[in-house]
Design a protein around this motif. Structure first.
Motif, PDB file in Angstrom:
ATOM      1  N   ASN A 417       0.831  -1.205   0.000  1.00 37.82           N
ATOM      2  CA  ASN A 417       0.000   0.000   0.000  1.00 37.82           C
ATOM      3  C   ASN A 417       0.867   1.258   0.000  1.00 37.82           C
ATOM      4  O   ASN A 417       0.649   2.195  -0.769  1.00 37.82           O
ATOM      5  CB  ASN A 417      -0.914   0.007   1.225  1.00 37.82           C
ATOM      6  N   ASN A 418       1.835   1.277   0.908  1.00 31.81           N
ATOM      7  CA  ASN A 418       2.701   2.439   1.046  1.00 31.81           C
ATOM      8  C   ASN A 418       3.584   2.606  -0.194  1.00 31.81           C
ATOM      9  O   ASN A 418       3.783   3.720  -0.700  1.00 31.81           O
ATOM     10  CB  ASN A 418       3.579   2.281   2.294  1.00 31.81           C
ATOM     11  N   TYR A 419       4.097   1.500  -0.689  1.00 34.26           N
ATOM     12  CA  TYR A 419       4.991   1.513  -1.852  1.00 34.26           C
ATOM     13  C   TYR A 419       4.252   2.017  -3.093  1.00 34.26           C
ATOM     14  O   TYR A 419       4.773   2.844  -3.847  1.00 34.26           O
ATOM     15  CB  TYR A 419       5.514   0.099  -2.075  1.00 34.26           C
ATOM     16  N   VAL A 420       3.027   1.528  -3.296  1.00 30.39           N
ATOM     17  CA  VAL A 420       2.226   1.968  -4.440  1.00 30.39           C
ATOM     18  C   VAL A 420       1.925   3.458  -4.341  1.00 30.39           C
ATOM     19  O   VAL A 420       2.036   4.196  -5.331  1.00 30.39           O
ATOM     20  CB  VAL A 420       0.916   1.151  -4.530  1.00 30.39           C
ATOM     21  N   ALA A 421       1.553   3.931  -3.138  1.00 27.91           N
ATOM     22  CA  ALA A 421       1.210   5.344  -2.963  1.00 27.91           C
ATOM     23  C   ALA A 421       2.410   6.246  -3.272  1.00 27.91           C
ATOM     24  O   ALA A 421       2.278   7.262  -3.972  1.00 27.91           O
ATOM     25  CB  ALA A 421       0.731   5.589  -1.531  1.00 27.91           C
ATOM     26  N   GLN A 422       3.592   5.863  -2.769  1.00 27.99           N
ATOM     27  CA  GLN A 422       4.788   6.677  -3.011  1.00 27.99           C
ATOM     28  C   GLN A 422       5.193   6.660  -4.483  1.00 27.99           C
ATOM     29  O   GLN A 422       5.511   7.713  -5.069  1.00 27.99           O
ATOM     30  CB  GLN A 422       5.939   6.165  -2.147  1.00 27.99           C
ATOM     31  N   HIS A 423       5.200   5.489  -5.091  1.00 26.30           N
ATOM     32  CA  HIS A 423       5.636   5.391  -6.480  1.00 26.30           C
ATOM     33  C   HIS A 423       4.598   5.973  -7.439  1.00 26.30           C
ATOM     34  O   HIS A 423       4.958   6.486  -8.498  1.00 26.30           O
ATOM     35  CB  HIS A 423       5.949   3.935  -6.824  1.00 26.30           C
ATOM     36  N   TYR A 424       3.306   5.891  -7.063  1.00 24.59           N
ATOM     37  CA  TYR A 424       2.277   6.543  -7.872  1.00 24.59           C
ATOM     38  C   TYR A 424       2.535   8.046  -7.937  1.00 24.59           C
ATOM     39  O   TYR A 424       2.501   8.655  -9.024  1.00 24.59           O
ATOM     40  CB  TYR A 424       0.893   6.274  -7.286  1.00 24.59           C
ATOM     41  N   ALA A 425       2.817   8.640  -6.782  1.00 22.42           N
ATOM     42  CA  ALA A 425       3.059  10.084  -6.749  1.00 22.42           C
ATOM     43  C   ALA A 425       4.286  10.448  -7.582  1.00 22.42           C
ATOM     44  O   ALA A 425       4.272  11.448  -8.321  1.00 22.42           O
ATOM     45  CB  ALA A 425       3.247  10.545  -5.295  1.00 22.42           C
ATOM     46  N   GLN A 426       5.329   9.624  -7.494  1.00 19.06           N
ATOM     47  CA  GLN A 426       6.548   9.896  -8.252  1.00 19.06           C
ATOM     48  C   GLN A 426       6.319   9.761  -9.753  1.00 19.06           C
ATOM     49  O   GLN A 426       6.725  10.626 -10.545  1.00 19.06           O
ATOM     50  CB  GLN A 426       7.665   8.941  -7.804  1.00 19.06           C
ATOM     51  N   HIS A 427       5.639   8.678 -10.143  1.00 20.51           N
ATOM     52  CA  HIS A 427       5.370   8.474 -11.577  1.00 20.51           C
ATOM     53  C   HIS A 427       4.446   9.564 -12.131  1.00 20.51           C
ATOM     54  O   HIS A 427       4.638  10.025 -13.261  1.00 20.51           O
ATOM     55  CB  HIS A 427       4.742   7.100 -11.804  1.00 20.51           C
ATOM     56  N   LYS A 428       3.471   9.979 -11.337  1.00 22.20           N
ATOM     57  CA  LYS A 428       2.548  11.022 -11.798  1.00 22.20           C
ATOM     58  C   LYS A 428       3.296  12.351 -11.983  1.00 22.20           C
ATOM     59  O   LYS A 428       3.101  13.060 -12.983  1.00 22.20           O
ATOM     60  CB  LYS A 428       1.417  11.182 -10.761  1.00 22.20           C
ATOM     61  N   TYR A 480      -0.519   4.506 -11.791  1.00 12.56           N
ATOM     62  CA  TYR A 480      -0.857   3.337 -10.976  1.00 12.56           C
ATOM     63  C   TYR A 480      -0.294   2.062 -11.597  1.00 12.56           C
ATOM     64  O   TYR A 480       0.234   1.190 -10.897  1.00 12.56           O
ATOM     65  CB  TYR A 480      -2.374   3.216 -10.831  1.00 12.56           C
ATOM     66  N   TYR A 481      -0.396   1.969 -12.906  1.00 16.08           N
ATOM     67  CA  TYR A 481       0.124   0.790 -13.617  1.00 16.08           C
ATOM     68  C   TYR A 481       1.617   0.600 -13.329  1.00 16.08           C
ATOM     69  O   TYR A 481       2.064  -0.487 -12.950  1.00 16.08           O
ATOM     70  CB  TYR A 481      -0.139   0.971 -15.110  1.00 16.08           C
ATOM     71  N   LEU A 482       2.387   1.664 -13.461  1.00 13.50           N
ATOM     72  CA  LEU A 482       3.833   1.578 -13.227  1.00 13.50           C
ATOM     73  C   LEU A 482       4.151   1.277 -11.763  1.00 13.50           C
ATOM     74  O   LEU A 482       5.093   0.538 -11.463  1.00 13.50           O
ATOM     75  CB  LEU A 482       4.503   2.890 -13.652  1.00 13.50           C
ATOM     76  N   SER A 483       3.356   1.839 -10.844  1.00 13.48           N
ATOM     77  CA  SER A 483       3.630   1.602  -9.420  1.00 13.48           C
ATOM     78  C   SER A 483       3.329   0.158  -9.023  1.00 13.48           C
ATOM     79  O   SER A 483       4.031  -0.414  -8.177  1.00 13.48           O
ATOM     80  CB  SER A 483       2.828   2.576  -8.546  1.00 13.48           C
ATOM     81  N   TYR A 484       2.314  -0.467  -9.634  1.00 14.27           N
ATOM     82  CA  TYR A 484       2.029  -1.877  -9.343  1.00 14.27           C
ATOM     83  C   TYR A 484       3.130  -2.784  -9.898  1.00 14.27           C
ATOM     84  O   TYR A 484       3.509  -3.773  -9.273  1.00 14.27           O
ATOM     85  CB  TYR A 484       0.667  -2.280  -9.905  1.00 14.27           C
ATOM     86  N   LEU A 485       3.650  -2.419 -11.069  1.00 16.75           N
ATOM     87  CA  LEU A 485       4.775  -3.181 -11.601  1.00 16.75           C
ATOM     88  C   LEU A 485       5.993  -3.059 -10.684  1.00 16.75           C
ATOM     89  O   LEU A 485       6.724  -4.030 -10.481  1.00 16.75           O
ATOM     90  CB  LEU A 485       5.124  -2.703 -13.016  1.00 16.75           C
ATOM     91  N   ASP A 486       6.215  -1.871 -10.133  1.00 17.23           N
ATOM     92  CA  ASP A 486       7.312  -1.681  -9.179  1.00 17.23           C
ATOM     93  C   ASP A 486       7.142  -2.577  -7.952  1.00 17.23           C
ATOM     94  O   ASP A 486       8.124  -3.093  -7.407  1.00 17.23           O
ATOM     95  CB  ASP A 486       7.371  -0.211  -8.719  1.00 17.23           C
ATOM     96  N   THR A 487       5.894  -2.774  -7.523  1.00 17.62           N
ATOM     97  CA  THR A 487       5.627  -3.595  -6.338  1.00 17.62           C
ATOM     98  C   THR A 487       5.989  -5.059  -6.604  1.00 17.62           C
ATOM     99  O   THR A 487       6.514  -5.739  -5.725  1.00 17.62           O
ATOM    100  CB  THR A 487       4.149  -3.474  -5.925  1.00 17.62           C
ATOM    101  N   PHE A 488       5.714  -5.535  -7.802  1.00 20.84           N
ATOM    102  CA  PHE A 488       6.118  -6.899  -8.147  1.00 20.84           C
ATOM    103  C   PHE A 488       7.645  -7.039  -8.092  1.00 20.84           C
ATOM    104  O   PHE A 488       8.173  -8.066  -7.664  1.00 20.84           O
ATOM    105  CB  PHE A 488       5.601  -7.279  -9.533  1.00 20.84           C
ATOM    106  N   ARG A 489       8.361  -6.008  -8.518  1.00 16.21           N
ATOM    107  CA  ARG A 489       9.832  -6.060  -8.443  1.00 16.21           C
ATOM    108  C   ARG A 489      10.291  -6.104  -6.987  1.00 16.21           C
ATOM    109  O   ARG A 489      11.273  -6.793  -6.660  1.00 16.21           O
ATOM    110  CB  ARG A 489      10.432  -4.840  -9.144  1.00 16.21           C
TER     111      ARG A 489
END
Length: 526
Positions: A417-428, A480-489
């Protein structure tokens, strides 16, 4: 004593079904939160307490199951837990307020938490010593199927019925399982005879409730309450730290603790819990991340998402008994564990490269790989958890291992949850910076969309507003798409990082006779 014929078949169905039912309820409500919040007139943040309450109750009761089964008698405790779970399921479905629903959901978690470890012990007793790895395989199948079936079943119910049915569906299963358990499960020899002389570790139980309960609250609610900016999260984090440190110190300082932490002196169990934690992390996080990716980015319905997960996961139904039979011949569990962890890392790495225009069947291979790897690791880790323990310590070892799996899942979802939120903000932010006002790419896209809306009858001002709205929504979706891929990594890193720890696991070479004797001791411990 091992069961035979019809009795053995019924015990298998009863115990595996009970375990699956308990695990389904950890995830089945996820797809119903929006409908539940609308029906009860509360926010999504408030209704998420339905998930939190169940998880807290689960993770508190699991390490206590060994003590409670010994105190009340295993059969009595199992049947009582089934009854509590079934009644609470009905009351959840009949609830008309949030407080009522959360209270009964917590009670449901108390009843459900006992079904995991106790079902496993009863299932072992139904098999002869040489066949008990097959029993482990059947139980491990339930551990994988439960979390996966939840979104599928929940999605089907929400597409066709109302949310109370996700709880009411437990009632006939619970009633039948209770009746079968009462009729076919034998009491363990000497069960309940030592109740009067048993010491009840009230202080240890209280410290466990405070420590684990507050930790689970922090993990479940941290992201929703913006972590340590919330007073409640800060207080619970302090209580969790103080409670857990005090619990560990106290349990190690008394002769008859509620949770026997001394078993972690066994190196095999200590390192197995690390592997089990990572398996829980991967299992629950992948079941959390994939459905959200499928629905938020790819546009799947909850039911379509569930079906996508379910088809390849059925490989587990085939593989678990096969692996159980293989291990009954005395093969070392370590190669299974290493192979399984490598496969899971491969699944996550493959998933991190998925294209946003994939169809449902493109996920079959990676999800089948996930099912295969979970089949490879679940059973060996269940067996390795008790390898080298004394028979009297098996119940404590299994309970701690099951609790570790649940905590791994809670940590995984919180981190995701936290990882997606942070990476979503960065990717956006990165995408917006690349589409600065006045850039040719942005201007061309706005102009194309604006002309389309004007041609459809919109005025110029509203057409421009709609164009920017669509572009912002597309940027949201891509972020969101990119942040979910980051979570799999991220999950990949966890699985690769722990593989070297297999060097600390030890497996003694056993003859078939020694192996049968050891498995007999496992059953006696339950």
């Amino acid at each position: 004593m091992a069961a035979k014929g019809l009795a053995k078949f019924i015990i298998v169905i009863t115990t595996v079904s009970a375990a699956i039912m308990e695990l389904i309820d950890t995830s089945i409500v996820n797809v119903a939160l929006t409908d539940m919040s609308g029906s009860l007139g509360v926010s999504i943040e408030d209704i998420s307490w339905v998930i939190t309450a169940y998880a807290i109750a689960n993770v508190i009761i699991i390490p206590l199951t060994g003590f409670l089964a010994e105190y009340f008698g295993r059969k009595n405790y199992y049947i009582a837990s089934m009854i509590i779970f079934t009644i609470a399921s009905y009351m959840c479905g009949d609830s008309t307020t949030l407080i009522e629903l959360v209270m009964w959901r917590f009670i449901q978690g108390v009843g459900g938490g006992a079904l995991l470890s106790t079902s496993q012990a009863i299932l072992f007793d139904a098999f002869k010593p040489e066949d008990r790895p097959v029993a482990s395989g059947l139980f491990g199948m339930g551990l994988v199927l439960g979390p996966t079936l939840g979104p599928t079943l929940g999605g089907y119910i929400m597409d066709n019925y109302q949310w109370p049915l996700i709880f009411m569906i437990n009632i006939p299963i619970g009633i039948i399982a209770t009746m079968l358990a009462f009729s076919f499960i034998d009491k363990k020899e000497g069960e309940g005879k030592h109740k009067k002389g048993m010491h009840i570790d009230y202080n240890g139980i209280l410290l466990l409730i405070v420590g684990i309960g507050c930790l689970q609250y922090v993990l479940e609610r941290g992201e929703a309450e913006d972590w340590f900016s919330s007073n409640t999260i800060r207080i619970c984090a302090i209580l969790a730290f103080v409670g857990l440190v005090s619990f560990i110190w106290y349990e190690l300082s008394i002769k008859k603790p509620a949770v026997n932490l001394r078993v972690l002196n066994n190196r095999n169990l200590a390192f197995t819990t690390i592997f089990t934690f990572v398996v829980g992390f991967g299992l629950y996080t992948s079941v959390f991340v994939f459905p959200v990716l499928a629905q938020r980015v790819l546009g799947y319905t909850p039911y379509e998402t569930g079906l996508t997960l379910l088809a390849p996961t059925m490989i587990t139904v085939i593989m678990m008994p096969i692996i159980g039979k293989t291990m009954s011949k005395g093969y070392s569990p370590i190669p299974f564990v290493v192979t399984g962890f490598i496969f899971f890392a491969a699944y996550c790495w493959y998933s991190a490269k998925v294209s946003p225009d994939v169809n449902r069947w493109d996920f079959f291979f990676p999800l089948a790989l996930r099912a295969l790897c979970l089949s490879l690791v679940q059973l060996p880790l269940i067996n390795q958890a008790v390898a080298g323990l004394q028979p009297k310590d098996y119940a404590a070892g299994i309970s701690l291992n099951n609790m570790t799996r649940q905590l791994g899942g809670a940590f995984g979802i919180a981190i995701a949850n936290n990882y997606v939120a942070q990476h979503y903000a960065q990717h956006k932010t990165d995408m917006i910076s690349n589409l600065a006002e006045g850039s040719a790419q942005l201007s061309g896209r706005v102009a194309t969309l604006t002309h389309g809306f004007i041609a459809g009858g919109s005025d110029s001002a509203s057409a421009v507003t709609k164009a920017y709205t669509i572009i912002n929504a597309a940027a949201d979706k891509q972020a969101y798409y990119l942040s979910y891929l980051d979570t799999f990594r991220l999950i990949t890193v966890f699985f690769i990082a722990v593989i070297p720890l297999v060097a600390f696991l030890r497996v003694k070479k056993k003859s078939p006779l020694d192996l049968a004797a050891a498995k007999a001791a496992v059953a006696e411990a339950h």
